[in-house]
Design a protein around this motif. Structure first.
Motif, PDB file in Angstrom:
ATOM      1  N   ASP A  89      24.336  -0.375  38.598  1.00 55.44           N
ATOM      2  CA  ASP A  89      25.649  -0.487  37.972  1.00 55.44           C
ATOM      3  C   ASP A  89      26.096  -1.951  37.929  1.00 55.44           C
ATOM      4  O   ASP A  89      26.573  -2.433  36.896  1.00 55.44           O
ATOM      5  N   TRP A  90      25.905  -2.664  39.013  1.00 53.31           N
ATOM      6  CA  TRP A  90      26.286  -4.076  39.050  1.00 53.31           C
ATOM      7  C   TRP A  90      25.396  -4.912  38.143  1.00 53.31           C
ATOM      8  O   TRP A  90      25.856  -5.864  37.535  1.00 53.31           O
ATOM      9  N   SER A  91      24.138  -4.552  38.042  1.00 53.46           N
ATOM     10  CA  SER A  91      23.229  -5.258  37.134  1.00 53.46           C
ATOM     11  C   SER A  91      23.659  -5.041  35.684  1.00 53.46           C
ATOM     12  O   SER A  91      23.656  -5.977  34.882  1.00 53.46           O
ATOM     13  N   ASP A  92      24.041  -3.818  35.356  1.00 52.84           N
ATOM     14  CA  ASP A  92      24.503  -3.513  34.000  1.00 52.84           C
ATOM     15  C   ASP A  92      25.746  -4.325  33.638  1.00 52.84           C
ATOM     16  O   ASP A  92      25.972  -4.634  32.471  1.00 52.84           O
ATOM     17  N   ILE A  96      24.703  -8.656  39.220  1.00 51.53           N
ATOM     18  CA  ILE A  96      23.484  -8.743  40.045  1.00 51.53           C
ATOM     19  C   ILE A  96      22.333  -9.001  39.092  1.00 51.53           C
ATOM     20  O   ILE A  96      22.294  -8.438  37.987  1.00 51.53           O
ATOM     21  N   ARG A  97      21.406  -9.833  39.524  1.00 58.30           N
ATOM     22  CA  ARG A  97      20.201 -10.091  38.723  1.00 58.30           C
ATOM     23  C   ARG A  97      18.981 -10.007  39.619  1.00 58.30           C
ATOM     24  O   ARG A  97      19.065 -10.350  40.795  1.00 58.30           O
ATOM     25  N   PRO A  98      17.868  -9.577  39.070  1.00 52.29           N
ATOM     26  CA  PRO A  98      16.635  -9.617  39.869  1.00 52.29           C
ATOM     27  C   PRO A  98      16.113 -11.038  39.970  1.00 52.29           C
ATOM     28  O   PRO A  98      16.075 -11.760  38.960  1.00 52.29           O
ATOM     29  N   ALA A  99      15.757 -11.472  41.168  1.00 50.47           N
ATOM     30  CA  ALA A  99      15.171 -12.805  41.355  1.00 50.47           C
ATOM     31  C   ALA A  99      13.746 -12.790  40.822  1.00 50.47           C
ATOM     32  O   ALA A  99      13.045 -11.793  40.899  1.00 50.47           O
ATOM     33  N   GLY A 100      13.326 -13.891  40.260  1.00 44.42           N
ATOM     34  CA  GLY A 100      11.946 -14.020  39.811  1.00 44.42           C
ATOM     35  C   GLY A 100      11.585 -13.140  38.631  1.00 44.42           C
ATOM     36  O   GLY A 100      10.417 -12.945  38.338  1.00 44.42           O
ATOM     37  N   GLY A 101      12.569 -12.561  37.977  1.00 41.29           N
ATOM     38  CA  GLY A 101      12.298 -11.781  36.781  1.00 41.29           C
ATOM     39  C   GLY A 101      11.739 -10.392  37.021  1.00 41.29           C
ATOM     40  O   GLY A 101      11.268  -9.737  36.116  1.00 41.29           O
ATOM     41  N   ASN A 102      11.747  -9.901  38.288  1.00 43.99           N
ATOM     42  CA  ASN A 102      11.230  -8.537  38.515  1.00 43.99           C
ATOM     43  C   ASN A 102      12.300  -7.531  38.132  1.00 43.99           C
ATOM     44  O   ASN A 102      13.471  -7.829  38.056  1.00 43.99           O
ATOM     45  N   GLY A 103      11.902  -6.334  37.872  1.00 41.06           N
ATOM     46  CA  GLY A 103      12.800  -5.358  37.264  1.00 41.06           C
ATOM     47  C   GLY A 103      12.771  -5.668  35.786  1.00 41.06           C
ATOM     48  O   GLY A 103      13.096  -6.762  35.390  1.00 41.06           O
ATOM     49  N   GLY A 104      12.315  -4.793  34.957  1.00 38.95           N
ATOM     50  CA  GLY A 104      12.075  -5.160  33.581  1.00 38.95           C
ATOM     51  C   GLY A 104      13.128  -4.698  32.616  1.00 38.95           C
ATOM     52  O   GLY A 104      13.832  -3.743  32.876  1.00 38.95           O
ATOM     53  N   PRO A 105      13.266  -5.387  31.480  1.00 39.02           N
ATOM     54  CA  PRO A 105      14.186  -4.938  30.439  1.00 39.02           C
ATOM     55  C   PRO A 105      13.736  -3.609  29.856  1.00 39.02           C
ATOM     56  O   PRO A 105      12.553  -3.339  29.790  1.00 39.02           O
TER      57      PRO A 105
END
Length: 106
Positions: A89-92, A96-105
């Motif tokens: 929810d916070w990422s949306d 909040i963001r994933p460090a290093g680009g993990n978690g994909g679009p």
């Protein structure tokens, strides 16, 4: 022109962090934690603060959930589901963001 933003899907191995424009600070006058972001002030509850303090860009969501399950004597799978739901929810909301680009679009 319409800009389409792709949703980042967080997973247990995603490493969450607060982006540069978001800060978690203690408000001494109100004796509580506050999240400051552009044009936003959020007053997270105690559990949210515990989760956010762990979003330092070094540990995965799974590792955070495991630590919290020990701290609160709760089953890790249940904690993991709750932490993932909260952080997604916070990422949306770009808080909040994933460090290093993990978690994909998606």
């Amino acid at each position: 022109m319409t800009v389409v933003r792709k949703r980042t899907i967080l997973k247990a191995d995603s490493i969450p962090r607060l982006p540069a424009h978001v800060r978690l600070v203690f408000n001494e006058k109100r004796d509580s934690w506050v999240v400051l972001a552009p044009e936003k002030i959020l007053w997270p509850d105690d559990i949210s603060v515990v989760i956010l303090k762990n979003c330092d860009g070094t540990r995965s969501i799974g590792e955070i959930a495991e630590a919290l399950s020990k701290d609160f004597s709760a089953p890790c799978p249940e904690i993991l589901g709750d932490v993932l739901e909260f952080l997604q929810d916070w990422s949306d909301r770009l808080l909040i963001r994933p460090a290093g680009g993990n978690g994909g679009p998606q």
